[in-house]
Design a protein around this motif. Structure first.
Motif, PDB file in Angstrom:
ATOM      1  N   ILE A 135      33.222 -20.779  -1.094  1.00 46.82           N
ATOM      2  CA  ILE A 135      34.239 -19.737  -1.197  1.00 46.82           C
ATOM      3  C   ILE A 135      33.835 -18.954  -2.444  1.00 46.82           C
ATOM      4  N   ALA A 136      32.993 -17.967  -2.249  1.00 48.43           N
ATOM      5  CA  ALA A 136      32.414 -17.276  -3.408  1.00 48.43           C
ATOM      6  C   ALA A 136      33.500 -16.685  -4.284  1.00 48.43           C
ATOM      7  N   LYS A 137      34.526 -16.173  -3.626  1.00 51.80           N
ATOM      8  CA  LYS A 137      35.583 -15.489  -4.351  1.00 51.80           C
ATOM      9  C   LYS A 137      36.240 -16.399  -5.388  1.00 51.80           C
ATOM     10  N   PRO A 177      21.839  -4.538  -0.510  1.00 48.35           N
ATOM     11  CA  PRO A 177      22.916  -3.986   0.304  1.00 48.35           C
ATOM     12  C   PRO A 177      22.883  -4.568   1.723  1.00 48.35           C
ATOM     13  N   GLY A 178      24.049  -4.726   2.316  1.00 45.24           N
ATOM     14  CA  GLY A 178      24.099  -5.331   3.653  1.00 45.24           C
ATOM     15  C   GLY A 178      24.194  -4.321   4.779  1.00 45.24           C
ATOM     16  N   HIS A 179      24.566  -3.096   4.443  1.00 42.49           N
ATOM     17  CA  HIS A 179      24.736  -2.111   5.517  1.00 42.49           C
ATOM     18  C   HIS A 179      23.381  -1.716   6.090  1.00 42.49           C
ATOM     19  N   HIS A 232      24.526  -9.479   6.335  1.00 36.99           N
ATOM     20  CA  HIS A 232      25.224  -8.366   6.959  1.00 36.99           C
ATOM     21  C   HIS A 232      26.259  -7.861   5.937  1.00 36.99           C
ATOM     22  N   VAL A 233      26.688  -6.632   6.094  1.00 36.76           N
ATOM     23  CA  VAL A 233      27.601  -6.022   5.124  1.00 36.76           C
ATOM     24  C   VAL A 233      28.864  -6.875   4.896  1.00 36.76           C
ATOM     25  N   ASP A 234      29.303  -6.962   3.650  1.00 36.99           N
ATOM     26  CA  ASP A 234      30.591  -7.583   3.304  1.00 36.99           C
ATOM     27  C   ASP A 234      30.647  -9.110   3.345  1.00 36.99           C
ATOM     28  N   ALA A 235      29.498  -9.776   3.488  1.00 32.56           N
ATOM     29  CA  ALA A 235      29.545 -11.240   3.602  1.00 32.56           C
ATOM     30  C   ALA A 235      29.851 -11.905   2.269  1.00 32.56           C
ATOM     31  N   GLY A 236      29.613 -11.158   1.156  1.00 26.08           N
ATOM     32  CA  GLY A 236      29.943 -11.722  -0.162  1.00 26.08           C
ATOM     33  C   GLY A 236      28.757 -11.832  -1.107  1.00 26.08           C
ATOM     34  N   LYS A 237      27.691 -11.083  -0.865  1.00 24.55           N
ATOM     35  CA  LYS A 237      26.470 -11.173  -1.695  1.00 24.55           C
ATOM     36  C   LYS A 237      26.738 -10.826  -3.149  1.00 24.55           C
ATOM     37  N   THR A 238      27.417  -9.704  -3.371  1.00 26.12           N
ATOM     38  CA  THR A 238      27.656  -9.266  -4.742  1.00 26.12           C
ATOM     39  C   THR A 238      28.611 -10.232  -5.447  1.00 26.12           C
ATOM     40  N   THR A 239      29.562 -10.757  -4.701  1.00 25.71           N
ATOM     41  CA  THR A 239      30.495 -11.732  -5.279  1.00 25.71           C
ATOM     42  C   THR A 239      29.740 -12.988  -5.714  1.00 25.71           C
ATOM     43  N   ILE A 240      28.803 -13.447  -4.895  1.00 30.17           N
ATOM     44  CA  ILE A 240      28.010 -14.634  -5.248  1.00 30.17           C
ATOM     45  C   ILE A 240      27.157 -14.340  -6.489  1.00 30.17           C
ATOM     46  N   VAL A 299      34.109  -7.372  -7.157  1.00 27.00           N
ATOM     47  CA  VAL A 299      33.825  -6.161  -6.361  1.00 27.00           C
ATOM     48  C   VAL A 299      35.090  -5.383  -6.042  1.00 27.00           C
ATOM     49  N   ASP A 300      36.189  -6.108  -5.832  1.00 30.28           N
ATOM     50  CA  ASP A 300      37.434  -5.428  -5.450  1.00 30.28           C
ATOM     51  C   ASP A 300      38.048  -4.664  -6.623  1.00 30.28           C
ATOM     52  N   LYS A 301      37.636  -5.016  -7.852  1.00 28.16           N
ATOM     53  CA  LYS A 301      38.138  -4.286  -9.026  1.00 28.16           C
ATOM     54  C   LYS A 301      37.060  -3.371  -9.595  1.00 28.16           C
ATOM     55  N   ILE A 317      27.174 -20.456   4.110  1.00 34.06           N
ATOM     56  CA  ILE A 317      28.341 -20.020   4.891  1.00 34.06           C
ATOM     57  C   ILE A 317      29.466 -19.752   3.897  1.00 34.06           C
ATOM     58  N   ASN A 318      29.829 -18.492   3.769  1.00 36.76           N
ATOM     59  CA  ASN A 318      30.832 -18.095   2.776  1.00 36.76           C
ATOM     60  C   ASN A 318      32.192 -17.889   3.447  1.00 36.76           C
ATOM     61  N   LYS A 319      33.204 -17.732   2.651  1.00 36.42           N
ATOM     62  CA  LYS A 319      34.565 -17.407   3.085  1.00 36.42           C
ATOM     63  C   LYS A 319      35.177 -18.506   3.956  1.00 36.42           C
ATOM     64  N   ILE A 320      34.861 -19.789   3.647  1.00 38.18           N
ATOM     65  CA  ILE A 320      35.426 -20.855   4.471  1.00 38.18           C
ATOM     66  C   ILE A 320      36.922 -21.050   4.194  1.00 38.18           C
ATOM     67  N   ASP A 321      37.451 -20.271   3.230  1.00 39.24           N
ATOM     68  CA  ASP A 321      38.899 -20.309   2.961  1.00 39.24           C
ATOM     69  C   ASP A 321      39.671 -19.479   3.976  1.00 39.24           C
ATOM     70  N   ARG A 322      38.999 -18.602   4.676  1.00 42.52           N
ATOM     71  CA  ARG A 322      39.747 -17.678   5.534  1.00 42.52           C
ATOM     72  C   ARG A 322      40.344 -18.424   6.723  1.00 42.52           C
ATOM     73  N   GLY A 358      33.137   0.090  -2.751  1.00 43.70           N
ATOM     74  CA  GLY A 358      33.117  -1.370  -2.618  1.00 43.70           C
ATOM     75  C   GLY A 358      31.974  -1.899  -1.764  1.00 43.70           C
ATOM     76  N   ILE A 359      30.916  -1.089  -1.560  1.00 43.47           N
ATOM     77  CA  ILE A 359      29.749  -1.618  -0.860  1.00 43.47           C
ATOM     78  C   ILE A 359      28.511  -1.412  -1.721  1.00 43.47           C
ATOM     79  N   SER A 360      27.509  -2.275  -1.525  1.00 40.97           N
ATOM     80  CA  SER A 360      26.267  -2.106  -2.274  1.00 40.97           C
ATOM     81  C   SER A 360      25.365  -1.148  -1.513  1.00 40.97           C
ATOM     82  N   VAL A 361      24.649  -0.329  -2.274  1.00 41.59           N
ATOM     83  CA  VAL A 361      23.817   0.715  -1.692  1.00 41.59           C
ATOM     84  C   VAL A 361      22.357   0.520  -2.082  1.00 41.59           C
TER      85      VAL A 361
HETATM   86  N1  LIG Z   1      38.399 -14.661   1.552  1.00 43.77           N
HETATM   87  C1  LIG Z   1      37.267 -14.510   0.912  1.00 43.77           C
HETATM   88  N2  LIG Z   1      36.837 -13.266   0.594  1.00 43.77           N
HETATM   89  C2  LIG Z   1      35.663 -13.146  -0.049  1.00 43.77           C
HETATM   90  C3  LIG Z   1      34.881 -14.269  -0.392  1.00 43.77           C
HETATM   91  N3  LIG Z   1      33.752 -13.823  -1.002  1.00 43.77           N
HETATM   92  C4  LIG Z   1      33.847 -12.480  -1.055  1.00 43.77           C
HETATM   93  N4  LIG Z   1      34.993 -12.061  -0.495  1.00 43.77           N
HETATM   94  C5  LIG Z   1      35.456 -10.676  -0.339  1.00 43.77           C
HETATM   95  O1  LIG Z   1      34.636 -10.016   0.618  1.00 43.77           O
HETATM   96  C6  LIG Z   1      34.500  -8.637   0.288  1.00 43.77           C
HETATM   97  C7  LIG Z   1      33.042  -8.252   0.235  1.00 43.77           C
HETATM   98  O2  LIG Z   1      32.424  -8.894  -0.855  1.00 43.77           O
HETATM   99  P1  LIG Z   1      31.069  -8.372  -1.494  1.00 43.77           P
HETATM  100  O3  LIG Z   1      30.657  -9.393  -2.486  1.00 43.77           O
HETATM  101  O4  LIG Z   1      31.183  -6.961  -1.917  1.00 43.77           O
HETATM  102  O5  LIG Z   1      30.131  -8.442  -0.213  1.00 43.77           O
HETATM  103  P2  LIG Z   1      28.627  -7.910  -0.107  1.00 43.77           P
HETATM  104  O6  LIG Z   1      27.961  -8.863   0.821  1.00 43.77           O
HETATM  105  O7  LIG Z   1      28.042  -7.755  -1.447  1.00 43.77           O
HETATM  106  O8  LIG Z   1      28.820  -6.504   0.599  1.00 43.77           O
HETATM  107  P3  LIG Z   1      27.716  -5.318   0.706  1.00 43.77           P
HETATM  108  O9  LIG Z   1      26.878  -5.368  -0.511  1.00 43.77           O
HETATM  109  O10 LIG Z   1      28.465  -4.053   0.813  1.00 43.77           O
HETATM  110  O11 LIG Z   1      26.938  -5.612   1.940  1.00 43.77           O
HETATM  111  C8  LIG Z   1      35.217  -8.439  -1.040  1.00 43.77           C
HETATM  112  O12 LIG Z   1      36.494  -7.933  -0.767  1.00 43.77           O
HETATM  113  C9  LIG Z   1      35.302  -9.848  -1.605  1.00 43.77           C
HETATM  114  O13 LIG Z   1      36.402 -10.051  -2.469  1.00 43.77           O
HETATM  115  C10 LIG Z   1      35.365 -15.569  -0.044  1.00 43.77           C
HETATM  116  O14 LIG Z   1      34.746 -16.593  -0.279  1.00 43.77           O
HETATM  117  N5  LIG Z   1      36.549 -15.610   0.615  1.00 43.77           N
END
Ligand SMILES: Nc1nc2c(ncn2[C@@H]2O[C@H](COP(=O)(O)OP(=O)(O)OP(=O)(O)O)[C@@H](O)[C@H]2O)c(=O)[nH]1
Ligand SMILES: [Mg+2]
Length: 664
Positions: A236-238, A78-80, A13-21, A38-40, A129-134, A55-58
């Motif tokens: 925690i992909a980030k 893309p997740g959208h 799903h959108v924003d889960a962290g695919k591009t970051t991984i 992705v944020d930069k 399962i990503n973002k377990i830091d949140r 900041g989204i993948s297309v």
């Molecule tokens: N807190 C936290 N934020 C994360 C983590 N991984 C990614 N993010 C943030 O989540 C947001 C979305 O990350 P993307 O990697 O763009 O997600 P995506 O799944 O590629 O999104 P789409 O391609 O648009 O579907 C960004 O702001 C990242 O910095 C993580 O492990 N923890």
């Protein structure tokens, strides 16, 4: 040891962290020297300007690197939901997938859709399962949610220690000799589950023999490779946490591609790009055989041969020449000027089928802000539509209208930006309309006698009958070949789908049975073209006699939200013409499901989110078409020359037929 290949899709799903991984994989495997973000706007796979800006993948984006003696071809998707078509095309070329789920958002609407497709195609999948830091992340709860909501046979291979702490640590779930009682009891539960798949394990477990973590992981690996079981991992992909383990898992839990070269060529085009110099760039996965620069290859889908010019591959951010491509690998082929996305190269046997994620249910018209750009806009849309055929681009030249089908409003905004950035065209779109269909109201007949102006002769009578919802188009002929020769009958059958593209209310006609009940050809005067020209006239006359009713697309939805909002939500649903069951209650939440027209529910996800402070969730998927009262739907003028306008139609159709541009 011979090098293996794995083609992996990263889905969520959108924003889960695919591009970051993806970025972390590239960095860790030394494919890149700096870690993008992705944020930069520095991530390799979000390279389009619009992806950086928003900041989204297309688009789907392939990259390649090496890990554990395996080439990993990774496709960031893309997740959208509006870009599901991109994901759908990629699904056919995967040896395995990583399905990412955010620890906070959990299983989301699009996760269900993706999971269903992965299952249908039986693709081995690692759940990450990503973002377990949140703050508020609860790993065990989310594992239960995944198992329950997706009805998935998934087993953790990792465990989170110090969870509510900033010092959270990812540990091996199947560690031996742990002192942690919670972990011991979890291990017991999952061993029981695993034993259902492995008789020897069951015996040993019942005999209370010691079972090592290594042995259990081996069993999980074997089952995962067959897509009978799905490992769950954490990260925690980030921050790069859990990434090394995930990469190892890709080589352990996902089978490698077939790299046998002594076989006939078989490949699939899963993505198409355009290059100003090289023309069409076809991203191809080879399932067998091999290719090299300047080979002449057979395009099975088009039934033509084309010579390839160059073979390239994307490792990180640029394409590099590789000269040849072998079974199991993916590469980019230029030189094929006619190739389309989805085409099969070589033999079709063994190429995985596709699974539909979403279909576009909206239609819009594109307009150039500056009248002088009209022809350029049409050409640009033609190019974009070759990259994404689901856009279903139709150019009505006489009306100067450009029609597209789209999934949603975000796709429309992105298209506008792409037209601006890539083609330098200022374009705008009309408000989207739902794609209606129409179906006959009752049985009736359509008679056509096309014998003037000579030379021509095609006389036919069609019987038109309504059919059940969702049954599509059925055509039969009861006319003997003595009356209408087989070659003419073949033309009639081929023309029926074109004749049904627009009915008397301007929409595609479906759920219909058409029978050719009478007919006559002429030894001297008849030509195949006469039957092609006469068929739409006869069918539309029939539809005029039966009348048609509108059909509208419906969504099946499930809403869950806090009990306090129940009254407001049910009244919204009633206003939206939804049909729904009684709510089910659990704690202070309720769940409600039913069906709702697409036309009334376009913005409801946003509305629900603002009503419930982001806590309410709606999941939906396409259900099918249902009857829609005329006053609540929309009818359209016939686009192009109407076959009911006989003399004009005959003139137009004859011209088009002669010029070999048969386009209704
Ligand atoms: N807190 C936290 N934020 C994360 C983590 N991984 C990614 N993010 C943030 O989540 C947001 C979305 O990350 P993307 O990697 O763009 O997600 P995506 O799944 O590629 O999104 P789409 O391609 O648009 O579907 C960004 O702001 C990242 O910095 C993580 O492990 N923890
Ligand atoms: Mg992304």
């Amino acid at each position: 040891m011979q090098q293996t290949i794995r083609n992996i899709g990263i889905l969520a799903h959108v924003d889960a962290g695919k591009t970051t991984i993806t970025e972390q994989f590239l960095y860790l495997s030394s494919a890149t020297r700096a870690l993008g973000n992705v944020d930069k706007a520095t991530a390799i796979t979000d390279f389009l300007e619009v992806e950086k800006a928003r900041g989204i993948s297309v688009r789907s984006a392939p990259v390649s690197f090496k890990w554990n003696n395996s080439v990993v071809n990774l496709i960031d998707t893309p997740g959208h939901v509006d870009f599901s078509a991109e994901v759908e095309r990629v699904l056919r070329i995967l040896d395995g997938a990583v399905l990412v789920i955010s620890a906070i958002e959990g299983v989301q609407a699009h996760t269900y859709t993706l999971w269903n497709a992965l299952q249908e195609l039986k693709i081995p999948t690692i759940i990450f399962i990503n973002k377990i830091d949140r703050p508020g992340a609860d790993v065990l709860m989310i594992i239960e949610e995944i198992r329950k909501e997706l009805k998935i046979n998934a087993i953790p291979v990792q465990y989170a220690e110090n969870e509510s702490d900033t010092n959270i640590k990812i540990a091996d779930f199947w560690t031996d000799n742990t002192q942690n009682n919670e972990l011991i009891s979890l291990q017991e539960n999952y061993i029981e589950l695993l034993a259902e798949h492995n008789d020897q394990l069951l015996d040993d477990y019942l005999n209370e023999m010691k079972i090592t973590g290594i042995r259990l992981k081996e069993i999980i690996q074997q089952l995962s490779k067959k897509a009978d079981l799905f490992p769950i991992m954490l990260g925690i992909a980030k921050e790069g946490e859990g990434i090394r383990e995930l990469l190892d898992a890709v080589t352990q839990y996902i089978p490698s591609a077939n790299t046998d070269l002594d076989t006939e060529l078989s490949g699939l085009v899963f993505k198409l790009e355009h290059d100003k110099k090289l023309g069409r760039l076809a991203h191809v996965r080879l399932f067998s055989g091999s290719l090299k620069n300047r080979d002449l290859i057979y395009n099975h889908s088009l039934n033509i041969e084309e010579k390839i010019a160059r073979i390239q591959k994307v490792y990180t951010n640029k394409k590099e020449d590789i000269g040849q491509l072998f079974s199991g690998d993916i590469g980019i082929i230029s030189g094929m000027s006619k190739v389309r996305v989805g085409d099969i190269l070589g033999k079709p046997e063994g190429i995985p089928k596709s699974s539909s994620l979403n279909i576009p249910l909206l239609t819009v018209q594109a307009k150039a802000k500056n009248e002088a750009d009209y022809a350029n806009l049409a050409a640009a849309l033609q190019e974009l539509s070759s990259e994404d055929p689901m856009l279903n681009f139709i150019w009505l030249k006489s009306e100067k209208e450009l029609h597209l089908k789209i999934m949603g409003k975000v796709q429309m905004e992105i298209l506008q930006t792409i037209l601006q950035n890539r083609f330098e065209i200022d374009a705008e779109f009309t408000d989207p309309t739902v794609v209606y269909k129409e179906t006959p109201l009752k049985s009736g007949e359509g008679y056509i006698r096309y014998w003037m102006p000579k030379p021509c002769w095609a006389i036919m009578k069609f019987k038109i009958e309504p059919e059940d919802l969702g049954s599509g188009v059925v055509y039969k002929s009861k006319v003997r070949v003595d009356d209408v020769q087989q070659k003419y009958q073949n033309e009639v059958e081929k023309t029926i789908p074109k004749a049904l593209q627009q009915g008397i209310k301007g929409w595609e006609v479906t759920d219909i049975k058409i029978t050719l009940i009478e007919g006559e050809d002429h030894v001297m005067h008849s030509n195949p073209g006469d039957f092609i020209i006469a068929t739409p006239m006869g069918v539309l006359k029939g539809l005029e006699n039966t009348g048609t009713s509108l059909l509208e697309p419906m969504l099946r939805f499930t809403i869950s939200a806090q009990e306090a909002h129940l009254g407001k939500i049910t009244s919204d649903l009633t206003n939206m013409r939804a049909e729904f069951s009684n709510p089910e209650f659990e704690d202070d939440k309720f769940t409600l499901s039913g069906i709702v027209p697409v036309s009334t529910s376009l913005d409801y996800a946003i509305k629900l989110s603002s009503l419930t402070g982001g806590k309410g969730k709606i999941n939906y998927r396409f259900e099918g078409y249902r009857n829609c009262p005329d006053n609540l739907g929309k009818t359209r003028e016939y686009k192009g020359v109407n076959p009911l306008d006989e003399s004009k139609w005959i003139l137009h159709a004859r011209g088009a037929y002669k010029a070999n541009e048969w386009n209704l």
